[in-house]
Scaffold this motif. Structure first.
Motif, mmCIF file in Angstrom:
data_model
loop_
_atom_site.group_PDB
_atom_site.id
_atom_site.type_symbol
_atom_site.label_atom_id
_atom_site.label_comp_id
_atom_site.label_asym_id
_atom_site.label_seq_id
_atom_site.Cartn_x
_atom_site.Cartn_y
_atom_site.Cartn_z
ATOM 1 N N LYS A 182 0.978 -0.944 -0.076
ATOM 2 C CA LYS A 182 -0.203 -0.197 -0.121
ATOM 3 C C LYS A 182 1.066 1.287 -0.050
ATOM 4 N N ARG A 227 1.878 5.706 -7.927
ATOM 5 C CA ARG A 227 1.078 4.750 -7.051
ATOM 6 C C ARG A 227 0.282 4.118 -8.131
ATOM 7 N N ARG A 245 -2.685 0.725 -8.807
ATOM 8 C CA ARG A 245 -3.815 -0.050 -8.367
ATOM 9 C C ARG A 245 -4.624 -0.836 -9.419
#
Length: 77
Positions: A4, A28, A30
């Motif tokens: 995370k 980042r 995801r």
């Protein structure tokens, strides 16, 4: 699997990915579903294809890429 809030430098098709807004090069990542309104309506959203979403660390702009097309290299602290 990415931790995370882990930050990456990313590449696709042999080219480093940069943000189209601020030209940042750290992201980042995801996984996201590419579901449509129709798949939601009929309850098939869980079977929709996945993509990789990259969010620029500097400005937050998001870019999506087909699953398996992006190479992610973790940035060292």
């Amino acid at each position: 699997m990415a931790k995370k809030d882990e930050i990456f430098i990313a590449g696709a098709a042999g080219t480093q990915i940069v943000c189209g807004h601020c030209e940042g090069n750290q992201f980042r990542s995801r996984r996201v579903l590419l579901n449509s309104g129709t798949s939601e309506l009929f309850g098939f959203a869980a079977f929709s294809p996945e993509a990789i979403a990259l969010a620029c660390v500097q400005c937050g702009k998001m870019q999506e890429f087909e699953d398996g097309r992006v190479e992610l290299v973790p940035v060292e602290d």
